[in-house]
Design an enzyme around this catalytic site. Structure first.
Site, short mmCIF file in Angstrom:
data_model
loop_
_atom_site.label_atom_id
_atom_site.label_comp_id
_atom_site.label_asym_id
_atom_site.label_seq_id
_atom_site.Cartn_x
_atom_site.Cartn_y
_atom_site.Cartn_z
CB THR A 46 34.45 38.42 -13.42
OG1 THR A 46 33.37 38.94 -14.21
CG2 THR A 46 35.52 39.48 -13.29
CG ASP A 96 32.00 42.18 -14.95
OD1 ASP A 96 32.58 41.12 -15.25
OD2 ASP A 96 31.65 42.45 -13.79
N GLY A 133 22.18 41.06 -5.81
CA GLY A 133 21.93 41.52 -7.16
C GLY A 133 21.98 40.44 -8.21
CE LYS A 154 18.26 43.83 -5.43
NZ LYS A 154 16.78 43.83 -5.34
CB VAL A 170 27.81 36.32 -13.75
CG1 VAL A 170 28.05 36.40 -15.26
CG2 VAL A 170 27.38 34.90 -13.37
CB ALA A 218 14.75 27.98 -8.42
CB SER A 219 17.85 31.92 -6.68
OG SER A 219 18.66 31.09 -7.49
CG LEU A 272 9.99 35.39 11.70
CD1 LEU A 272 9.06 35.70 12.86
CD2 LEU A 272 9.19 34.82 10.53
CD GLU A 312 12.70 42.18 -10.93
OE1 GLU A 312 12.02 41.30 -11.50
OE2 GLU A 312 13.79 42.57 -11.36
CB CYS A 332 13.54 40.44 -15.19
SG CYS A 332 13.53 42.15 -14.62
CD GLU A 352 13.02 34.97 -16.63
OE1 GLU A 352 12.87 36.19 -16.65
OE2 GLU A 352 13.31 34.34 -15.58
CD GLU A 379 14.26 46.23 -6.52
OE1 GLU A 379 15.21 46.37 -5.74
OE2 GLU A 379 14.33 45.67 -7.63
#
Length: 490
Positions: free
Chosen positions: A26, A93, A150, A162, A180, A232-233, A246, A252, A286, A387, A464
């Site tokens: 990192t 970081d 996260g 969370k 990251v 996508a993730s 299930l 988010e 976001c 985005e 959330e």
């Protein structure tokens, strides 16, 4: 800062080496220096963490509501005592200015934990009378072991958003921070242990999302996954969670949010809001309002007000209290943002300011991108549709209220939206027609603990913060009680 010691996993109340044998680095994005080597959790480590969490969760859930509340409140106190230390690590970081991390990231995360600690005693079921001798009562019981995955833009805040409702409801959580920005989640685990959380109730597994995250989403011992990241993730996480066992999910995801300035708005207020909605955290938020719609007749005046405010952006030493703009989180992300900027130029948007990397002393070795404003944008442009997650504002003009509502909603995303107007009737009329889960009128960005946040459409599932999120970490058990003699037909 000198390079930190190699970072391990945090399982069952202490640090432990990963069995995978893999590591990653990192970096400090302000200057490119390596902060630490971090061990990456493998499948066996996920198994260990789940077993640990299952053991700890039974102890945690058996405690009284007041006992759990007191432990979480102690964690709040420690977070606030260590605010400056944690903010410095977060700045190293993420690259975010210390003026931001020291006043927002840990502060707001601690507020959310305090909020849920206070709600624990109020987590209760209901009683439903059916007839004189028959009634039903319900219990809200924890799900068991849940996973949090996260994003890299608000590492410790997301870990708290969370974990706070999950732990408050009596669950254990295994948290995987972004590779990251993995450092402050490990510190949070230390704080929870210091506060008295039973071993295993909050485990942290750094690792690569495609591997560690996948192991978590597929593990049969996980009851729910709460994910923050890209669309996508998120789709992969949801598919894995459903296919394996299930699992319940909270998502988010991304946004391409509209900010609508009406012709009766105070343009100074509107420009201030647009700046915060695009350049706070160097645009890595976001909910950012990156599609700024202004009346055609106000375009020139609004552009000048934006340019004047861009001059007030102070990029530089991220630990200087006057700095209010830092680098992007990584070099790959910087390069991706620059590709979008190049695409905007190629498709005919006019660069009002910025449009390149920041250059000069203190910038050349970091992941810096200049605050960028595009004007003369069109709805079909890539920079308007996708985005970017960087300091890039797109200005668009419109002629009528109906037109701007239609265009604002013409997106697969639905995370946030906002309007600036002096007309209260218009404010509510328009907001009620916007397809977004988080809306602001004459303001932007604040997300207090009490406010449920989440998206419409491709921007997410579930919420959330707020009371409803605490309930989403429980399952309802219905118990029917017959006090008269049971009558069988046989």
């Amino acid at each position: 800062m000198s390079r930190m010691a190699e970072q391990q996993l945090y399982i069952h109340g202490g640090y432990t080496s990963a069995t995978s044998g893999r590591t990653f680095e990192t970096i400090n994005p302000a200057n490119g220096n390596v902060l630490a080597t971090v061990q990456a959790a493998g499948r066996e480590d996920v198994d260990r963490a789940v077993k640990s969490a299952q053991q700890g969760q039974k102890i945690w859930a058996a405690m009284t509501a007041m006992e759990r509340s007191r432990i979480l409140r102690r964690a709040v106190d420690i977070l606030r005592e260590r605010n400056d230390e944690l903010a410095k690590l977060e700045t190293l970081d993420t690259g975010k200015a210390y003026s931001e991390t020291s006043t927002v990231d840990i502060v707001t995360g601690a507020d959310v934990l305090e909020y849920y600690a206070g709600l624990i005693p109020a987590l209760e079921g209901s009683q439903i009378p059916l007839r004189e001798t028959l009634f039903v009562y319900t219990r809200r019981e924890p799900l068991g072991v849940v996973a949090g995955i996260g994003a890299w833009n608000y590492p410790i805040q997301i870990a708290l958003w969370k974990s706070a409702p999950a732990l408050a409801a009596g669950n254990a959580m295994i948290f995987k921070p972004s590779e990251v920005t993995p450092l402050t989640a490990l510190k949070l685990a230390e704080i929870y242990s210091e506060a008295g959380l039973p071993d295993g109730v909050f485990n942290v597994l750094p690792g690569v999302g495609a591997e560690t995250g996948q192991y978590l989403t597929e593990h049969p011992g996980i009851a729910k996954v709460s994910f923050t990241g890209g669309v996508a993730s998120g789709k992969k996480v949801m598919a894995n969670s459903a296919a394996s066992s299930l699992k319940e999910v909270t998502m988010e995801l991304g946004g391409k949010s509209p900010l609508i300035v009406f012709d009766d708005a105070d343009l100074d207020l509107a420009a201030d809001i647009a700046m915060m909605a695009n350049f706070f955290s160097s645009g890595q938020v976001c909910t950012n309002g990156t599609r700024v719609f202004v009346p055609a007749k106000c375009k020139a005046a609004f552009e000048q007000k934006i340019l004047a405010r861009v001059e007030r952006i102070r990029a530089g030493d991220v630990f200087d209290p006057q700095t209010n703009f830092g680098p992007l989180v990584s070099f790959p992300h910087r390069d991706n943002v620059l590709r979008y900027i190049a695409k905007g130029k190629e498709e005919g948007a006019r660069v009002l300011c910025g449009g390149d990397v920041l250059k000069g002393d203190g910038f050349d070795n970091g992941a810096w991108v200049a605050p960028t404003v595009f004007t003369d944008c069109r709805d079909e442009m890539t920079i308007v549709r996708e985005e970017i997650f960087g300091p890039v504002m797109s200005l668009l003009t419109y002629e009528s209220e109906d037109e701007v509502i239609r265009r604002a909603n013409d997106t697969d995303y639905g995370l946030a939206a906002g309007i600036v107007t002096a007309d209260l009737n218009r404010a509510h009329r328009v907001i009620h027609q916007l397809e977004a889960g988080i809306c602001w009128i004459n303001t932007w960005g604040e997300s207090p603990a009490e406010m449920p946040v989440g998206g419409y459409k491709h921007s997410g599932i579930g919420r959330e913060n707020g009371v409803m999120t605490l309930q989403s970490y429980t399952q309802v058990k219905s118990i029917q009680v017959e006090m008269a003699k049971f009558q069988s037909i046989f």
